[in-house]
Design an enzyme around this catalytic site. Structure first.
Site, PDB file in Angstrom:
ATOM      1  N   ASP A 159     -43.808  10.026 -28.155  1.00 32.24           N
ATOM      2  CA  ASP A 159     -44.321  11.127 -27.491  1.00 32.24           C
ATOM      3  C   ASP A 159     -44.797  12.575 -28.368  1.00 32.24           C
ATOM      4  O   ASP A 159     -43.440  13.026 -29.028  1.00 32.24           O
ATOM      5  CB  ASP A 159     -43.519  11.675 -26.479  1.00 32.24           C
TER       6      ASP A 159
ATOM      7  N   ARG B  37     -59.914  17.071 -19.231  1.00 31.62           N
ATOM      8  CA  ARG B  37     -59.200  16.043 -18.816  1.00 31.62           C
ATOM      9  C   ARG B  37     -59.228  15.070 -20.084  1.00 31.62           C
ATOM     10  O   ARG B  37     -58.277  14.339 -20.384  1.00 31.62           O
ATOM     11  CB  ARG B  37     -59.742  15.360 -17.634  1.00 31.62           C
TER      12      ARG B  37
ATOM     13  N   SER C  68     -42.501  15.790 -18.254  1.00 33.39           N
ATOM     14  CA  SER C  68     -43.583  16.810 -18.586  1.00 33.39           C
ATOM     15  C   SER C  68     -43.300  18.327 -17.839  1.00 33.39           C
ATOM     16  O   SER C  68     -42.145  18.621 -17.855  1.00 33.39           O
ATOM     17  CB  SER C  68     -44.908  16.167 -18.206  1.00 33.39           C
TER      18      SER C  68
ATOM     19  N   HIS D 214     -46.755  10.023 -24.748  1.00 30.51           N
ATOM     20  CA  HIS D 214     -46.316  11.053 -23.698  1.00 30.51           C
ATOM     21  C   HIS D 214     -46.303  10.495 -22.109  1.00 30.51           C
ATOM     22  O   HIS D 214     -45.411  10.471 -21.499  1.00 30.51           O
ATOM     23  CB  HIS D 214     -46.890  12.350 -23.585  1.00 30.51           C
ATOM     24  N   ASP D 215     -47.220   9.662 -22.039  1.00 26.48           N
ATOM     25  CA  ASP D 215     -47.640   8.913 -20.789  1.00 26.48           C
ATOM     26  C   ASP D 215     -46.333   7.756 -20.604  1.00 26.48           C
ATOM     27  O   ASP D 215     -46.335   7.366 -19.505  1.00 26.48           O
ATOM     28  CB  ASP D 215     -48.838   8.074 -20.826  1.00 26.48           C
TER      29      ASP D 215
END
Lengths: 371, 198
Positions: free
Chosen positions: A313, A217, A147, A346-347
């Site tokens: 992602d 967040r 990232s 994405h994580d």
């Protein structure tokens, strides 16, 4: 935000000219190391953290008492094997885990807040390069990160083409897209709309813009997951209740989960840092300096690249990672690429994704053997 | 390592830069790297095979030859190798053109549909041939454009592509193919290996 103990700090004496035009000097970089540097000093890996990460890559983070953000990938016998490699990671400037940032005081002993200079990914890596001198490392074995960490990887090797043998950008991009900027702007607006933000001049933990930061967040967290992953984990499951309550409490597990993610984040992160770091990401466009020709950013390096993306992602999709591969191939660079099958979004790069971790480990270990 | 790879390796001089298109598990790449000091890259569509290559310490790019060859500059490799895959592409002609653009030379191998066992299979059994080099059934074969050594020979000539060397492979024996023995080689070889340039 941080307790000073447990934080190792390098004070950078050398002035650093920032992209915004200002110069900083005598500023702190907070860092952590794992494993040990060998006598040839050829086993060092510089890890760059993402937006909300910090220098505590693995093991228990002494400030939050939680597992480090890359515990799956870094540690003894793991992908980045700390029995073998010396891992260095530092908190980015603009951050809130000890490196020079908006929660620090200016020369007049006033907290910077939004008077802290706007920093860029370029500034971050130029600051971090000082760690190499600190440890007497002439050339790193590898640089890696996912990232925003991947953006720093790309910027670092562009700025310092001889400083690393191998380069592993993960789930990243060479230029923040309109969609990336849009999501970051949403987060920033949530923070600045919180009446506690006070133009960045909040002073204590009790009066910080926690609600705005939590919303930022929550929104960002959704972008780190895939639709399929969310559906499989939460679906329409209800949160500790038999039926809908016809109100605005968290009826659904996904709501409760996001609220929890927001609330724990506020305890460990500074709202102004969130503004600064997301800004740095939005300003990132590696090819800009080279008239849009990304290949030129890498023209001077002989490093061996390995680029990794994930199927689900959608924040930094495979195509954006492949664009980096294409730019490298067009100048005949040594580049490998793999897209890992994963529904964790994405994580994925932070999680236990065996295909990713084994490819990562194999690339590092085989490259190190060839050294 | 299969004999085909040995023949391919013999066609490549030491210290060259080579792209192996459809490099599978990297057996040929590893051999060329270890024995001929070749600067070798692979392109492979299967994620599992890519992982195997990485585990062997090889530089491989996950990708599809029909889409992903275009990222390589003209003549950026001394040799581009394509082993037994040309017939599996939607557009083999386009892939062949790309191989010859990216490579100064290309080495292409094709399973020969003119091989006598293949012909006999169809003639006597009346079903689609299944042989050692063509192990799949008609309904699950990746092969879309089967050809014979003769077909490929004529095709290459018609495109003004220079043939440096063409070899017929039958089990462990390789022999040179030329205009005069083309008919015989087309009957007795199960694999054709061509070193070409445009």
């Amino acid at each position: 935000m941080n307790t000073e103990k447990n934080i190792k700090t390098l004070i950078v004496k050398k002035p650093l000219k920032l992209d915004c035009g200002k110069t900083i000097k005598d500023f702190p970089i907070a860092y952590e190391t794992y494993g040990s540097l060998n006598s040839k000093k050829d086993n060092a890996i510089l890890v760059f953290h993402a937006l909300t990460g910090d220098q505590f890559v693995t093991g228990i983070n002494p400030i939050t008492n939680k597992e480090g953000w890359w515990s799956y990938a870094v540690g003894p016998d793991k992908a980045i094997d700390t029995n073998k490699y010396f891992v260095i990671c530092s908190n980015v400037i603009g951050g809130c885990m000890g490196s020079y940032g908006p929660s620090h005081k200016d020369p007049d002993q006033k907290i910077f807040g939004t008077n802290f200079p706007v920093i860029t990914i370029n500034d971050m890596v130029n600051a971090q390069c000082n760690l190499l001198d600190h440890f007497g490392i002439d050339k790193l074995f590898s640089i890696t990160g996912g990232s925003m960490g991947g953006m720093q990887v790309l910027q670092f090797i562009s700025n310092f083409p001889d400083k690393s043998k191998t380069v592993i950008p993960i789930a990243t991009t060479s230029s923040h897209s309109a969609q990336n900027i849009a999501f970051n702007e949403l987060g920033r607006q949530a923070i600045t709309a919180d009446s506690n933000w006070k133009d960045g001049n909040y002073t204590s933990n009790e009066t910080n813009p926690g609600k705005g930061l939590a919303v930022a967040r929550m929104a960002a967290h959704i972008t780190y997951l895939s639709k399929k992953g969310l559906q499989e984990k939460f679906g329409r499951k209800l949160q500790e209740r038999e039926d809908l309550k016809f109100g605005f409490d968290a009826d659904f597990q996904i709501e409760s989960y996001l609220r929890y993610q927001g609330s724990v984040f506020v305890d460990r992160f500074d709202a102004n840092s969130y503004l600064y770091i997301t800004r740095a990401m939005d300003y990132f466009d590696l090819a800009k300096k080279f008239n849009g020709n990304l290949s030129q950013a890498f023209i001077n390096t002989k490093a061996k690249f390995f680029i990794i993306s994930f199927t689900s992602d959608w924040l930094y999709p495979t195509q954006e990672n492949k664009d980096i591969v294409i730019a490298l191939n067009s100048i005949g660079a040594d580049v490998g690429f793999v897209e890992i099958e994963s529904d964790k979004g994405h994580d994925s790069f932070l999680l236990d994704v065996p295909d990713f971790l084994s490819a990562f480990k194999n690339f590092l270990d085989k490259s190190y053997e060839e050294n | 390592m299969k004999n085909e790879f040995q023949v391919i390796a013999d066609l490549i001089e030491k210290d060259k830069k080579v792209l192996d298109v459809g490099c599978a598990d990297g057996t040929l790449m590893r051999f060329l790297k270890d024995n001929k000091n070749i600067n070798i890259r692979g392109l492979e569509i299967s994620k599992e095979k890519v992982q195997e290559c990485i585990a062997k310490g090889l530089t491989v790019i996950e990708g599809n030859a029909e889409k992903d060859l275009k990222q390589f500059p003209d003549k950026s490799f001394d040799y581009v190798v394509l082993s037994q895959t040309l017939q599996a592409f939607l557009n083999p002609e386009l892939v062949l053109d790309e191989l010859l653009r990216v490579g100064k030379k290309a080495i292409v191998t094709i399973p020969n549909f003119g091989y006598w066992k293949v012909r006999f299979h169809l003639l006597l059994k009346g079903t689609m041939p299944v042989t050692k080099t063509l192990p799949d059934e008609w309904y699950n074969t990746p092969n879309l454009h089967m050809c014979t050594i003769k077909d490929f020979f004529h095709f290459v000539k018609s495109k003004d592509i220079k043939i440096f060397k063409s070899l017929a492979l039958n089990n462990l024996n390789s022999s040179v193919i030329n205009e005069s023995n083309l008919g015989v080689k087309n009957l007795f070889a199960d694999l054709g290996i061509f070193l070409i340039e445009k």
